[in-house]
Design a protein around this motif. Structure first.
Motif, PDB file in Angstrom:
ATOM      1  N   ARG A  25       0.978  -1.260  -0.225  1.00  0.00           N
ATOM      2  CA  ARG A  25       0.076   0.101   0.008  1.00  0.00           C
ATOM      3  C   ARG A  25       0.829   1.359   0.120  1.00  0.00           C
ATOM      4  NH1 ARG A  25      -5.033  -1.688   1.306  1.00  0.00           N
ATOM      5  NH2 ARG A  25      -5.445  -3.822   2.303  1.00  0.00           N
ATOM      6  N   PRO A  26       0.446   2.186  -0.758  1.00  0.00           N
ATOM      7  CA  PRO A  26       1.110   3.445  -0.646  1.00  0.00           C
ATOM      8  C   PRO A  26       1.128   4.113   0.712  1.00  0.00           C
ATOM      9  CG  PRO A  26      -0.786   3.863  -1.642  1.00  0.00           C
ATOM     10  CD  PRO A  26      -0.734   2.470  -1.396  1.00  0.00           C
ATOM     11  N   PRO A  27       2.051   5.079   1.268  1.00  0.00           N
ATOM     12  CA  PRO A  27       1.893   5.391   2.370  1.00  0.00           C
ATOM     13  C   PRO A  27       0.864   6.438   2.467  1.00  0.00           C
ATOM     14  CG  PRO A  27       3.908   6.529   1.340  1.00  0.00           C
ATOM     15  CD  PRO A  27       3.297   5.263   0.430  1.00  0.00           C
ATOM     16  N   LYS A  28       0.345   6.530   3.500  1.00  0.00           N
ATOM     17  CA  LYS A  28      -0.954   7.542   3.799  1.00  0.00           C
ATOM     18  C   LYS A  28      -0.388   9.095   3.823  1.00  0.00           C
ATOM     19  CE  LYS A  28      -3.792   4.449   6.504  1.00  0.00           C
ATOM     20  NZ  LYS A  28      -4.391   4.182   7.613  1.00  0.00           N
ATOM     21  N   PRO A  29      -1.147   9.905   2.905  1.00  0.00           N
ATOM     22  CA  PRO A  29      -0.896  11.384   2.909  1.00  0.00           C
ATOM     23  C   PRO A  29      -0.904  11.933   4.494  1.00  0.00           C
ATOM     24  CG  PRO A  29      -2.886  11.094   1.986  1.00  0.00           C
ATOM     25  CD  PRO A  29      -2.532   9.706   2.228  1.00  0.00           C
ATOM     26  N   PRO A  30      -0.042  13.026   4.697  1.00  0.00           N
ATOM     27  CA  PRO A  30      -0.277  13.464   6.015  1.00  0.00           C
ATOM     28  C   PRO A  30      -1.629  14.210   6.153  1.00  0.00           C
ATOM     29  CG  PRO A  30       1.278  14.888   4.746  1.00  0.00           C
ATOM     30  CD  PRO A  30       0.938  13.471   3.908  1.00  0.00           C
TER      31      PRO A  30
END
Length: 451
Positions: free
Chosen positions: A441-446
């Motif tokens: 999974r891509p990292p969650k945006p801040p």
């Protein structure tokens, strides 16, 4: 308890543990004039001899587990309690559970089994995977496939994956053989990115492999493992298990991307707090009849029991021990004295791979009728253990393990799963079962309000 009021007056037999000993004791009391309560921390029974097949993608976890409450379908006098035992009051003849309940008993069987033994080896518990429970087998399987994919995507693909199996007993040998089977029959075509000896399997044992077996069978098993390109490191113990290596007592350091610990078992720590007489290894001391020493009406069977004969910690002593305890409870109910436990050794089996296994089956020396007739004295050869190897031992292994499972559904599913792994036409097809391998999974945006 949920027993009907009309049966509340019957003697209450409480069994702690839903393994081989506990289940066979409960089933042997199916038609007895007693109430039976089976207590286990899990809602299912696990067929541990096949866990390594789950760990290597040959079987699904549900194939080797059986819902304990399903036993009640054919046994109305049985209750199943899903809880954890915390204390035993032998004076009051009562048990205390983790949720605060107290259960009184007239007769008690402790058969809660054992757990993985790490023997004080530094880093073993933290950096290796045991294969003694369903969750542990799943963890091995999913870690294996995650790290294989990582190795296939690495810049240096020739490095591949190194798996070290520690322990040369049946579990370690079967695990190493199953890994080799998985590699040779499924993973080579599935991972063309990996070059050369890209999936290495090493089996470490302080002495010889399969020590309880005949020397000729040990030699055969070692040759079969080498034929499957499993490296044997014999004669050196394990000094330390590190995150990415295993250090041996002779100074050798083995690189390891996945370390599997299969070196024996020990009682659960809570057994020491149950105020029962224990042996030096913390197993419960029992007499010849499997009654706990000094505690009439309290029995222990299976791996947690230390018998005067010190039977091996295998399935058959547990199965026969559980059945024996049930018979002794019936004798006590009838005002009769208990009898000593007589173990009939049905032999032992260990599989290495397709059409390859070793086994020992007893001759006819253990049959009581031959002792009475005096035939053994006239035909000494009948006393010998009969060794099995190759296809015959492999067929015997399949038959014994499939028929030993609980429930027709488990038997059918395991038969299909093993046919897919070892079958005549399917064995060259990549068929590993995978499950909870983490998704990429891509990292969650801040968050907008994050500092």
């Amino acid at each position: 308890m949920s027993h009907a009021p009309s049966t509340a007056h019957l003697p209450h037999v409480v069994i702690v543990g839903g393994g081989f000993a506990g289940i066979n004791a409960a089933r042997a009391l199916r038609k007895a004039p007693v109430r039976v309560t089976l207590i286990d921390r899990r809602v299912y029974n696990t067929f541990q001899p096949l866990l390594y097949q789950v760990a290597t993608g040959g079987l699904n976890p549900g194939d080797v587990t059986h819902f304990l409450r399903s036993l009640r379908v054919s046994q109305p006098n049985l209750d199943v309690v899903h809880e954890h035992l915390t204390a035993i009051d032998t004076d009051a003849r009562a048990l205390r559970l983790l949720d605060g309940r107290e259960i009184s008993y007239d007769y008690l069987l402790i058969a809660n089994g054992v757990t993985t033994a790490y023997h004080g080896t530094p880093g073993a518990k933290e950096n290796s995977f045991a294969v003694y429970s369903r969750s542990q087998a799943i963890a091995i399987r999913d870690t294996l496939f995650t790290r294989l994919d990582r190795a296939a995507a690495a810049p240096d693909r020739s490095k591949g994956l190194s798996v070290v199996v520690i322990g040369g007993g049946p579990t370690g040998v079967e695990m190493a053989g199953a890994l080799a089977e998985l590699r040779d029959q499924g993973l080579e075509p599935a991972y063309p990115e990996l070059e050369g000896e890209a999936f290495r399997i090493t089996l470490v044992q302080r002495s010889e492999i399969l020590k309880p077996f005949l020397p000729s069978l040990r030699t055969y098993a070692a040759a079969q493992l080498k034929k499957r390109h499993v490296e044997l490191r014999l004669g050196a113990g394990v000094e330390e298990v590190c995150r990415d290596s295993v250090r041996l007592s002779d100074g050798t350091v083995l690189p390891s991307d996945l370390t599997i610990w299969a070196t024996g078992v020990a009682p659960h720590e809570e057994v020491r707090g149950w105020s029962l007489p224990l042996a030096d290894d913390s197993r419960i001391l029992v007499g010849q009849d499997l009654q706990v020493v000094g505690l009439p009406g309290v029995f222990a069977a299976g791996d947690v029991a230390r018998t005067p004969q010190d039977f091996p910690q295998l399935a058959q002593p547990a199965i026969q021990g559980g059945e024996h305890v049930a018979r002794q409870i019936l004798r006590l109910l009838g005002g009769e004295a208990t009898e000593p436990f007589v173990y009939y050794d049905k032999g032992q089996l260990a599989i290495i791979g397709r059409r390859s296994a070793v086994g020992e089956v007893p001759g006819v020396a253990n049959l009581p009728v031959l002792h009475r007739l005096g035939i053994l004295k006239r035909v000494p050869l009948l006393r010998k253990v009969i060794p099995l190897t190759g296809r015959l031992a492999w067929s015997a292994w399949l038959f014994v393990h499939i028929t030993s499972l609980l429930g027709p559904r488990n038997k059918l599913q395991v038969m299909v799963g093993l046919a897919a792994r070892y079958g005549m036409r399917l064995h060259r097809t990549p068929v590993p079962i995978v499950g909870d391998v983490p998704a990429i999974r891509p990292p969650k945006p801040p968050r907008p309000d994050a500092p």
